[in-house]
Design a protein around this motif. Structure first.
Motif, PDB file in Angstrom:
ATOM      1  N   THR A   1       0.822  -1.212   0.000  1.00  0.00           N
ATOM      2  CA  THR A   1       0.000   0.000   0.000  1.00  0.00           C
ATOM      3  C   THR A   1       0.853   1.258   0.000  1.00  0.00           C
ATOM      4  O   THR A   1       0.630   2.190  -0.790  1.00  0.00           O
ATOM      5  N   GLU A   2       1.854   1.299   0.863  1.00  0.00           N
ATOM      6  CA  GLU A   2       2.673   2.510   0.963  1.00  0.00           C
ATOM      7  C   GLU A   2       3.518   2.720  -0.291  1.00  0.00           C
ATOM      8  O   GLU A   2       3.654   3.851  -0.781  1.00  0.00           O
ATOM      9  N   LEU A   3       4.089   1.645  -0.824  1.00  0.00           N
ATOM     10  CA  LEU A   3       4.903   1.784  -2.030  1.00  0.00           C
ATOM     11  C   LEU A   3       4.039   2.116  -3.245  1.00  0.00           C
ATOM     12  O   LEU A   3       4.465   2.863  -4.136  1.00  0.00           O
ATOM     13  N   ALA A   4       2.834   1.581  -3.279  1.00  0.00           N
ATOM     14  CA  ALA A   4       1.932   1.911  -4.385  1.00  0.00           C
ATOM     15  C   ALA A   4       1.523   3.380  -4.324  1.00  0.00           C
ATOM     16  O   ALA A   4       1.345   4.032  -5.366  1.00  0.00           O
ATOM     17  N   ARG A   5       1.373   3.916  -3.109  1.00  0.00           N
ATOM     18  CA  ARG A   5       1.111   5.356  -2.987  1.00  0.00           C
ATOM     19  C   ARG A   5       2.274   6.156  -3.580  1.00  0.00           C
ATOM     20  O   ARG A   5       2.075   7.127  -4.320  1.00  0.00           O
ATOM     21  N   GLY A   6       3.475   5.763  -3.201  1.00  0.00           N
ATOM     22  CA  GLY A   6       4.639   6.461  -3.729  1.00  0.00           C
ATOM     23  C   GLY A   6       4.731   6.346  -5.236  1.00  0.00           C
ATOM     24  O   GLY A   6       5.046   7.324  -5.927  1.00  0.00           O
ATOM     25  N   ALA A   7       4.467   5.154  -5.758  1.00  0.00           N
ATOM     26  CA  ALA A   7       4.496   4.960  -7.209  1.00  0.00           C
ATOM     27  C   ALA A   7       3.458   5.828  -7.898  1.00  0.00           C
ATOM     28  O   ALA A   7       3.722   6.419  -8.959  1.00  0.00           O
ATOM     29  N   THR A   8       2.275   5.926  -7.298  1.00  0.00           N
ATOM     30  CA  THR A   8       1.210   6.748  -7.880  1.00  0.00           C
ATOM     31  C   THR A   8       1.608   8.210  -7.935  1.00  0.00           C
ATOM     32  O   THR A   8       1.450   8.891  -8.966  1.00  0.00           O
ATOM     33  N   ARG A   9       2.133   8.720  -6.848  1.00  0.00           N
ATOM     34  CA  ARG A   9       2.501  10.135  -6.798  1.00  0.00           C
ATOM     35  C   ARG A   9       3.642  10.461  -7.762  1.00  0.00           C
ATOM     36  O   ARG A   9       3.630  11.510  -8.418  1.00  0.00           O
TER      37      ARG A   9
ATOM     38  N   ALA B   1       4.397   8.677 -10.462  1.00  0.00           N
ATOM     39  CA  ALA B   1       3.875   8.508 -11.822  1.00  0.00           C
ATOM     40  C   ALA B   1       3.078   9.730 -12.250  1.00  0.00           C
ATOM     41  O   ALA B   1       3.144  10.161 -13.414  1.00  0.00           O
ATOM     42  N   LEU B   2       2.327  10.312 -11.316  1.00  0.00           N
ATOM     43  CA  LEU B   2       1.574  11.530 -11.623  1.00  0.00           C
ATOM     44  C   LEU B   2       2.517  12.698 -11.886  1.00  0.00           C
ATOM     45  O   LEU B   2       2.355  13.444 -12.865  1.00  0.00           O
ATOM     46  N   ALA B   3       3.517  12.859 -11.036  1.00  0.00           N
ATOM     47  CA  ALA B   3       4.452  13.978 -11.175  1.00  0.00           C
ATOM     48  C   ALA B   3       5.240  13.903 -12.473  1.00  0.00           C
ATOM     49  O   ALA B   3       5.622  14.933 -13.038  1.00  0.00           O
ATOM     50  N   SER B   4       5.487  12.682 -12.953  1.00  0.00           N
ATOM     51  CA  SER B   4       6.250  12.509 -14.191  1.00  0.00           C
ATOM     52  C   SER B   4       5.349  12.366 -15.414  1.00  0.00           C
ATOM     53  O   SER B   4       5.818  12.015 -16.494  1.00  0.00           O
ATOM     54  N   HIS B   5       4.047  12.590 -15.211  1.00  0.00           N
ATOM     55  CA  HIS B   5       3.055  12.564 -16.298  1.00  0.00           C
ATOM     56  C   HIS B   5       2.898  11.180 -16.923  1.00  0.00           C
ATOM     57  O   HIS B   5       2.491  11.063 -18.077  1.00  0.00           O
ATOM     58  N   ARG B   6       3.181  10.150 -16.124  1.00  0.00           N
ATOM     59  CA  ARG B   6       2.911   8.790 -16.595  1.00  0.00           C
ATOM     60  C   ARG B   6       1.421   8.490 -16.556  1.00  0.00           C
ATOM     61  O   ARG B   6       0.906   7.716 -17.346  1.00  0.00           O
ATOM     62  N   ILE B   7       0.746   9.075 -15.570  1.00  0.00           N
ATOM     63  CA  ILE B   7      -0.700   8.943 -15.448  1.00  0.00           C
ATOM     64  C   ILE B   7      -1.285  10.330 -15.204  1.00  0.00           C
ATOM     65  O   ILE B   7      -0.567  11.263 -14.819  1.00  0.00           O
ATOM     66  N   GLY B   8      -2.590  10.475 -15.403  1.00  0.00           N
ATOM     67  CA  GLY B   8      -3.248  11.751 -15.204  1.00  0.00           C
ATOM     68  C   GLY B   8      -3.851  11.888 -13.825  1.00  0.00           C
ATOM     69  O   GLY B   8      -3.829  10.959 -13.008  1.00  0.00           O
ATOM     70  N   ASP B   9      -4.431  13.058 -13.569  1.00  0.00           N
ATOM     71  CA  ASP B   9      -5.008  13.357 -12.266  1.00  0.00           C
ATOM     72  C   ASP B   9      -6.130  12.392 -11.887  1.00  0.00           C
ATOM     73  O   ASP B   9      -6.219  11.947 -10.739  1.00  0.00           O
ATOM     74  N   THR B  10      -6.994  12.059 -12.835  1.00  0.00           N
ATOM     75  CA  THR B  10      -8.147  11.194 -12.539  1.00  0.00           C
ATOM     76  C   THR B  10      -7.696   9.809 -12.128  1.00  0.00           C
ATOM     77  O   THR B  10      -8.168   9.250 -11.124  1.00  0.00           O
ATOM     78  N   ALA B  11      -6.761   9.248 -12.907  1.00  0.00           N
ATOM     79  CA  ALA B  11      -6.261   7.906 -12.584  1.00  0.00           C
ATOM     80  C   ALA B  11      -5.539   7.908 -11.250  1.00  0.00           C
ATOM     81  O   ALA B  11      -5.698   6.980 -10.437  1.00  0.00           O
ATOM     82  N   ALA B  12      -4.753   8.944 -11.000  1.00  0.00           N
ATOM     83  CA  ALA B  12      -4.008   9.010  -9.747  1.00  0.00           C
ATOM     84  C   ALA B  12      -4.955   9.089  -8.556  1.00  0.00           C
ATOM     85  O   ALA B  12      -4.751   8.412  -7.539  1.00  0.00           O
ATOM     86  N   GLN B  13      -6.000   9.891  -8.654  1.00  0.00           N
ATOM     87  CA  GLN B  13      -6.938  10.016  -7.542  1.00  0.00           C
ATOM     88  C   GLN B  13      -7.675   8.709  -7.291  1.00  0.00           C
ATOM     89  O   GLN B  13      -7.895   8.315  -6.130  1.00  0.00           O
ATOM     90  N   ALA B  14      -8.038   8.011  -8.360  1.00  0.00           N
ATOM     91  CA  ALA B  14      -8.720   6.726  -8.201  1.00  0.00           C
ATOM     92  C   ALA B  14      -7.809   5.709  -7.505  1.00  0.00           C
ATOM     93  O   ALA B  14      -8.253   4.953  -6.630  1.00  0.00           O
TER      94      ALA B  14
END
Length: 324
Positions: A282-290, A292-305
Motif C-alpha cells: 500500500t505505501e509503495l503503491a502510494r509512492g508509485a502513484t505520486r 507517476a503523476l508527477a512525471s506525467h505517466r498517469i493523469g489526475d483522474t487515474a491518480a486520484q482513483a
C-alpha cells in the motif's frame, strides 16, 4: 611506527593496520595488500574474524588494537557504527594515535567529525565507505572493481583518500561531511529494503504454490533494477529519472488490478500473520502513484482513483490521508 614486513615494499607503500577484521575490514585489507601495501597487523576477537585473518590476510599477526596502531602508518577502522566513536576516543585517551598516521574508517553513517580525537592526536582523518554489501570472502575482491566509494576528508588530504580507492579498483565519489547521513540513509533504504521487498514477494509466491520463488523473481527484478538505475543516471537533473522504468498496474492507472492485489495480500496476511506485506504494498503503491503523476505517466483522474483505493485499504478516508 615499526614495520616488520619491509621486504617487497615499493616506495610510497604504507604499513596498514586493520582494526576489526569483519566482512569489510579483512577484504579491504586484502585489497590494499594486493595494491602493494603491507598489512602489518589486524585485530580480530571472534572466531569468524580470526578465520578471516587467516584466510584473507595470511601471515598477518592477530594483535590487540593498541599494538595494531603502534605498527601502522594507515589504520583502517572497520567496526560497527555505534562502536566507532567510543573506539576512537578511547584510543585517544591512551595516546595511541600518532602524528602523520592515516586514520580511515569505513562507516557510511559518519564523515570525519567522528575522528576528531584521532586528529587531535596528530592523525590524518579520512572516511571511505564502499557502496557494496560484503560476504567477507574472496568473492568480494572482484566486486571491488568499479565499486563506488564515498570519500569524505579535509580538502588538503582528500586526494589521499581518492588515490587509495583508485588503487584497489574503486571509483571515488566525494560526499560532504554534512551529507553523510543522507547518503547512508539512501543506500540503506535502497539495499536493505530491497531485501525486505524480495522476502515479501517470495512469501506471496510460495503461498501461491511456487516452489522456487527466487528463480521466478530473479530475471524480473534484475531487469527492473537495471532499467531503473540506468534511468536514474540518465536524468541529468531533469526528467522523470528512475520512475520512467515503472511498469505494472499503477503505471497504467489500472485500479481494478490494484484492488485485487490488496484483497489477495490482505488474505495472505490474515492466513500467515504477514501484515507487513499489504502494508508495504500500500505505501509503495502510494509512492508509485505520486511519482507517476508527477512525471506525467498517469493523469489526475487515474491518480486520484488509485489513491482512493489505497486509502480505503489502509482504513483511512481520502480526506484523512490528505491532511497528513
Amino acid at each position: 611506527m615499526s614495520d616488520p614486513d619491509e621486504v617487497g615494499r615499493r616506495p610510497g607503500r604504507l604499513g596498514v593496520g586493520v582494526v576489526g577484521a569483519g566482512r569489510v575490514g579483512a577484504v579491504l585489507g586484502n585489497a590494499l595488500r594486493a595494491a602493494g601495501h603491507a598489512v602489518v597487523g589486524a585485530s580480530g576477537i571472534s572466531e569468524d574474524s580470526r578465520e578471516r585473518i587467516e584466510t584473507l590476510l595470511p601471515g598477518v599477526p592477530n594483535l590487540e588494537v593498541p599494538d595494531v596502531l603502534e605498527r601502522a602508518e594507515l589504520v583502517l577502522l572497520a567496526v560497527p557504527d555505534d562502536a566507532l566513536g567510543p573506539l576512537v576516543s578511547g584510543l585517544a585517551d591512551t595516546g595511541a594515535w600518532q602524528p602523520g598516521q592515516l586514520a580511515i574508517h569505513t562507516s557510511g553513517r559518519y564523515g570525519t567529525d567522528v575522528l576528531e580525537p584521532a586528529r587531535q592526536g596528530g592523525a590524518i582523518p579520512l572516511a571511505i565507505h564502499p557502496a557494496m554489501t560484503f560476504t567477507g570472502t574472496s568473492l568480494d575482491l572482484a566486486r571491488l572493481e568499479g565499486c563506488t566509494f564515498a570519500v569524505t576528508a579535509p580538502a588538503p588530504v582528500l586526494p589521499i583518500g581518492q588515490a587509495l580507492v583508485v588503487e584497489i579498483g574503486g571509483e571515488p565519489v566525494v560526499v560532504d561531511e554534512h551529507a553523510r547521513g543522507l547518503y547512508h540513509a539512501a543506500l540503506a533504504h535502497g539495499a536493505n529494503h530491497l531485501v525486505v521487498l524480495v522476502a515479501q514477494a517470495a512469501q506471496a509466491l510460495e503461498a501461491a504454490g511456487v516452489e522456487l520463488p527466487g528463480r521466478v523473481l530473479a530475471p524480473l527484478l534484475s531487469a527492473a533494477l537495471e532499467q531503473a538505475t540506468r534511468s536514474a543516471d540518465a536524468r541529468d537533473g531533469v526528467g522523470p529519472g528512475a520512475i520512467s522504468a515503472l511498469t505494472g498496474p499503477v503505471s497504467r492507472g489500472d485500479v481494478g488490478t490494484v484492488r485485487r492485489h490488496l484483497t489477495e495480500l490482505s488474505a495472505l496476511a490474515a492466513a500467515s500473520g504477514a501484515t507487513d506485506v499489504p502494508d508495504s504494498y500500500t505505501e509503495l503503491a502510494r509512492g508509485a502513484t505520486r511519482r507517476a503523476l508527477a512525471s506525467h505517466r498517469i493523469g489526475d483522474t487515474a491518480a486520484q482513483a488509485l489513491l482512493d483505493a489505497l486509502d480505503g485499504a489502509s482504513g483511512e478516508s481520502p480526506a484523512e490521508r490528505k491532511t497528513q
